[in-house]
Design a protein around this motif. Structure first.
Motif, PDB file in Angstrom:
ATOM      1  N   PRO A 124      10.984  12.704   6.825  1.00 57.51           N
ATOM      2  CA  PRO A 124      10.728  12.136   5.838  1.00 57.51           C
ATOM      3  C   PRO A 124       9.085  12.275   5.508  1.00 57.51           C
ATOM      4  O   PRO A 124       9.029  13.621   6.596  1.00 57.51           O
ATOM      5  N   LYS A 125       8.645  12.473   3.954  1.00 55.85           N
ATOM      6  CA  LYS A 125       7.367  13.482   3.830  1.00 55.85           C
ATOM      7  C   LYS A 125       6.171  12.528   4.507  1.00 55.85           C
ATOM      8  O   LYS A 125       6.016  11.380   5.068  1.00 55.85           O
ATOM      9  N   ASP A 126       4.896  13.038   4.423  1.00 57.18           N
ATOM     10  CA  ASP A 126       3.112  12.737   5.232  1.00 57.18           C
ATOM     11  C   ASP A 126       3.329  11.382   4.270  1.00 57.18           C
ATOM     12  O   ASP A 126       2.740  10.876   4.763  1.00 57.18           O
ATOM     13  N   ALA A 127       3.900  11.527   3.616  1.00 55.72           N
ATOM     14  CA  ALA A 127       3.040  10.031   2.831  1.00 55.72           C
ATOM     15  C   ALA A 127       3.878   9.347   3.183  1.00 55.72           C
ATOM     16  O   ALA A 127       3.356   7.612   2.721  1.00 55.72           O
ATOM     17  N   ASP A 128       5.364   9.709   3.663  1.00 57.50           N
ATOM     18  CA  ASP A 128       6.635   8.195   3.931  1.00 57.50           C
ATOM     19  C   ASP A 128       6.022   7.822   5.252  1.00 57.50           C
ATOM     20  O   ASP A 128       5.513   6.459   5.492  1.00 57.50           O
ATOM     21  N   ILE A 129       5.446   8.607   6.129  1.00 59.81           N
ATOM     22  CA  ILE A 129       4.749   8.025   7.298  1.00 59.81           C
ATOM     23  C   ILE A 129       3.647   7.492   7.102  1.00 59.81           C
ATOM     24  O   ILE A 129       3.535   6.312   8.302  1.00 59.81           O
ATOM     25  N   GLY A 130       2.750   7.469   6.115  1.00 59.59           N
ATOM     26  CA  GLY A 130       1.597   7.186   6.142  1.00 59.59           C
ATOM     27  C   GLY A 130       1.619   5.662   6.085  1.00 59.59           C
ATOM     28  O   GLY A 130       1.031   4.824   6.560  1.00 59.59           O
ATOM     29  N   GLN A 131       2.954   5.451   4.799  1.00 62.05           N
ATOM     30  CA  GLN A 131       3.468   3.977   4.358  1.00 62.05           C
ATOM     31  C   GLN A 131       3.886   3.338   6.006  1.00 62.05           C
ATOM     32  O   GLN A 131       3.724   1.751   5.878  1.00 62.05           O
ATOM     33  N   GLU A 132       4.435   4.012   6.612  1.00 62.08           N
ATOM     34  CA  GLU A 132       4.642   3.236   8.128  1.00 62.08           C
ATOM     35  C   GLU A 132       3.692   3.276   8.564  1.00 62.08           C
ATOM     36  O   GLU A 132       4.253   1.935   9.427  1.00 62.08           O
ATOM     37  N   ILE A 133       2.465   3.973   9.240  1.00 61.20           N
ATOM     38  CA  ILE A 133       1.215   3.474   9.929  1.00 61.20           C
ATOM     39  C   ILE A 133       0.888   2.698   8.880  1.00 61.20           C
ATOM     40  O   ILE A 133       0.240   1.647  10.094  1.00 61.20           O
ATOM     41  N   VAL A 134       0.781   1.756   8.035  1.00 63.81           N
ATOM     42  CA  VAL A 134       0.499   1.347   7.222  1.00 63.81           C
ATOM     43  C   VAL A 134       1.072  -0.420   7.778  1.00 63.81           C
ATOM     44  O   VAL A 134       0.398  -1.124   8.064  1.00 63.81           O
ATOM     45  N   ARG A 135       2.337  -0.056   7.556  1.00 61.05           N
ATOM     46  CA  ARG A 135       3.138  -1.168   8.090  1.00 61.05           C
ATOM     47  C   ARG A 135       3.296  -1.848   9.198  1.00 61.05           C
ATOM     48  O   ARG A 135       3.148  -2.814   9.718  1.00 61.05           O
ATOM     49  N   VAL A 136       3.268  -0.344  10.258  1.00 54.46           N
ATOM     50  CA  VAL A 136       3.345  -0.964  12.482  1.00 54.46           C
ATOM     51  C   VAL A 136       1.759  -1.357  12.097  1.00 54.46           C
ATOM     52  O   VAL A 136       1.455  -2.724  13.137  1.00 54.46           O
ATOM     53  N   ALA A 137       0.283  -0.740  11.083  1.00 53.33           N
ATOM     54  CA  ALA A 137      -0.644  -2.165  11.147  1.00 53.33           C
ATOM     55  C   ALA A 137      -0.675  -3.366  10.642  1.00 53.33           C
ATOM     56  O   ALA A 137      -1.194  -3.841  11.501  1.00 53.33           O
ATOM     57  N   GLN A 138      -0.173  -3.096  10.178  1.00 49.86           N
ATOM     58  CA  GLN A 138       0.329  -5.053   9.405  1.00 49.86           C
ATOM     59  C   GLN A 138       1.156  -5.713  10.266  1.00 49.86           C
ATOM     60  O   GLN A 138       0.463  -6.943  10.790  1.00 49.86           O
ATOM     61  N   GLU A 139       1.655  -5.785  11.479  1.00 44.61           N
ATOM     62  CA  GLU A 139       2.344  -5.545  12.024  1.00 44.61           C
ATOM     63  C   GLU A 139       1.639  -6.312  12.906  1.00 44.61           C
ATOM     64  O   GLU A 139       1.436  -7.221  13.660  1.00 44.61           O
ATOM     65  N   SER A 149       0.952  -1.191   0.155  1.00 38.81           N
ATOM     66  CA  SER A 149       0.078  -0.026  -0.262  1.00 38.81           C
ATOM     67  C   SER A 149       1.250   1.206   0.190  1.00 38.81           C
ATOM     68  O   SER A 149       1.875   1.878   0.671  1.00 38.81           O
ATOM     69  N   LEU A 150       0.782   2.076  -1.224  1.00 37.53           N
ATOM     70  CA  LEU A 150       0.767   3.429  -1.079  1.00 37.53           C
ATOM     71  C   LEU A 150       0.243   4.675  -0.214  1.00 37.53           C
ATOM     72  O   LEU A 150       0.108   5.835  -0.191  1.00 37.53           O
ATOM     73  N   LEU A 151      -0.963   4.121   0.730  1.00 37.92           N
ATOM     74  CA  LEU A 151      -1.322   4.997   1.072  1.00 37.92           C
ATOM     75  C   LEU A 151      -0.777   6.110   2.385  1.00 37.92           C
ATOM     76  O   LEU A 151      -0.045   6.380   2.449  1.00 37.92           O
ATOM     77  N   GLY A 152      -1.232   7.582   1.939  1.00 37.31           N
ATOM     78  CA  GLY A 152      -0.908   8.511   2.825  1.00 37.31           C
ATOM     79  C   GLY A 152      -1.904   8.527   3.670  1.00 37.31           C
ATOM     80  O   GLY A 152      -2.585   8.021   3.841  1.00 37.31           O
ATOM     81  N   LEU A 153      -1.128   9.640   4.060  1.00 37.15           N
ATOM     82  CA  LEU A 153      -2.267  10.130   5.960  1.00 37.15           C
ATOM     83  C   LEU A 153      -3.765  10.435   5.268  1.00 37.15           C
ATOM     84  O   LEU A 153      -4.843  10.164   6.205  1.00 37.15           O
ATOM     85  N   SER A 154      -3.728  11.890   4.359  1.00 36.39           N
ATOM     86  CA  SER A 154      -4.972  11.881   4.604  1.00 36.39           C
ATOM     87  C   SER A 154      -6.038  10.669   3.755  1.00 36.39           C
ATOM     88  O   SER A 154      -7.202  10.392   4.176  1.00 36.39           O
ATOM     89  N   SER A 155      -5.460   9.590   2.982  1.00 35.05           N
ATOM     90  CA  SER A 155      -6.303   8.799   2.468  1.00 35.05           C
ATOM     91  C   SER A 155      -6.941   7.490   3.229  1.00 35.05           C
ATOM     92  O   SER A 155      -7.970   6.238   3.721  1.00 35.05           O
ATOM     93  N   LEU A 156      -5.000   7.987   4.656  1.00 31.50           N
ATOM     94  CA  LEU A 156      -5.537   6.589   5.867  1.00 31.50           C
ATOM     95  C   LEU A 156      -7.168   7.462   7.008  1.00 31.50           C
ATOM     96  O   LEU A 156      -7.226   7.030   7.712  1.00 31.50           O
ATOM     97  N   GLY A 157      -8.029   8.207   6.320  1.00 36.25           N
ATOM     98  CA  GLY A 157      -8.515   8.955   7.123  1.00 36.25           C
ATOM     99  C   GLY A 157      -8.503   9.788   8.384  1.00 36.25           C
ATOM    100  O   GLY A 157      -9.302   9.961   9.683  1.00 36.25           O
ATOM    101  N   MET A 158      -7.006  10.529   8.610  1.00 37.72           N
ATOM    102  CA  MET A 158      -6.584  10.523   9.041  1.00 37.72           C
ATOM    103  C   MET A 158      -7.668  12.537   9.338  1.00 37.72           C
ATOM    104  O   MET A 158      -7.519  13.044   8.883  1.00 37.72           O
ATOM    105  N   VAL A 159      -8.201  12.157  10.753  1.00 38.48           N
ATOM    106  CA  VAL A 159      -8.920  13.781  10.969  1.00 38.48           C
ATOM    107  C   VAL A 159      -8.245  14.482  11.927  1.00 38.48           C
ATOM    108  O   VAL A 159      -8.510  13.978  13.179  1.00 38.48           O
TER     109      VAL A 159
END
Length: 306
Positions: free
Chosen positions: A87-102, A11-21
């Motif tokens: 890192p950019k926000d998009a990179d941080i979004g990918q890191e959140i995806v990785r942690v969530a998968q773990e 996944s290449l999701l950014g923070l905005s597409s992860l639904g961050m409010v």
């Protein structure tokens, strides 16, 4: 070509597409500086938020653990910044995806849990960003480091050679398109269409003709994946799906997606396994080097408690 990014872990999701409010807080809490590391202040609010965040991440959440976690973040951020790594926000979004998968949760669910626990987006973004930036720095400083052929062969032999290469799947992605912001009723209707196709789909050749007869439905070209290249969840799903049939529909950014399992059998090529072994050996080395560098920084850090 993207292939079920959520399942394949691409996944290449950014923070905005992860639904961050980002929401404002009406609670006003006095900030008090309780420590500093190399001149960077840490407040009581930082510690409170870090304890909450650690609980969500299923880690020890004592006050001492929170302080050490904050010290680590500050050291990692400063060291990465010294080399110009940010890192950019998009990179941080990918890191959140990785942690969530773990953690075996959806990225959106992880973010919701953090915010519901009272962790501000700035706080957890800073944490994930520090981890990501320092990891990228350590990787750059170890550029060119590779696992030796001897190490790979030794691990390959330990796993049983080519027999450990696993299963090879020939797969086709079937996508029922859906527009953005579609109503739940439309999703349900589309889901019924997908299930109807799934019930009728008995082999990839005749199934392809069925797909072509449907509106706004696409079937991708065949791709091959071995069991060593995909996640455990996807591997279990494919193993449960008979050859010639479709996996259940799954919601994605493209619409509703299914996988047609056109073939599965013993993998004869151990290239993917060798790459996986090499990556694992390299990851172990990078982890050790990261821990060593962090310990050295921690030993030389100036920590002040007012």
């Amino acid at each position: 070509m993207r292939f079920l990014p959520g399942l394949l872990g691409l996944s290449l999701l950014g923070l905005s597409s992860l639904g961050m409010v980002v929401v404002g807080s009406t609670d006003v809490q006095a900030q008090t500086i309780i420590a500093s590391i190399n001149g960077d202040p840490i407040t009581n609010i930082d510690v409170d938020e870090r304890m909450k965040m650690l609980r969500v991440l299923r880690k020890p959440a004592t006050r001492e653990a929170a302080m050490e976690s904050l010290y680590t973040d500050r050291l990692e951020t400063h060291e990465a910044a010294r080399y110009g790594v940010k890192p950019k926000d998009a990179d941080i979004g990918q890191e959140i995806v990785r942690v969530a998968q773990e953690m075996k949760v959806q990225p959106e669910a992880l973010i919701a849990a953090l915010q519901n626990a009272g962790v501000s987006p700035d706080h957890f973004k800073a944490h994930f960003g520090a981890d990501l930036a320092f990891g990228a720095l350590v990787g750059a400083l170890n550029k060119g480091v590779e696992a030796s052929e001897t190490e790979v062969r030794k691990e390959l032999a330990r796993q049983g050679g080519k027999a450990a290469a696993g299963t090879e799947y020939t797969l086709r992605q079937v996508i029922f398109s859906l527009p953005n912001n579609v109503a739940p009723a439309a999703i349900n209707a589309r889901g019924q269409e997908a299930e109807q196709l799934r019930q009728r789909f008995a082999d990839c050749e005749s199934g392809e003709k069925m797909v072509f007869a449907l509106n706004d439905v696409t079937i991708r070209d065949p791709i091959r994946r071995t069991s060593t290249e995909i996640s455990e969840g996807l591997r279990n799903l494919l193993d449960k799906t008979p050859v010639g049939h479709l996996t259940p529909p799954q919601r994605s950014s493209a619409g509703l997606e299914m996988i047609a399992v056109c073939r599965k059998g013993a993998a004869l090529d151990d290239t993917a396994l060798r790459q996986q072994i090499s990556q694992k050996i390299l990851a172990t080395r990078l982890s050790a080097d990261r821990a060593k560098r962090l310990k050295e920084m921690r030993d030389h850090a100036v920590i002040v408690h007012p």
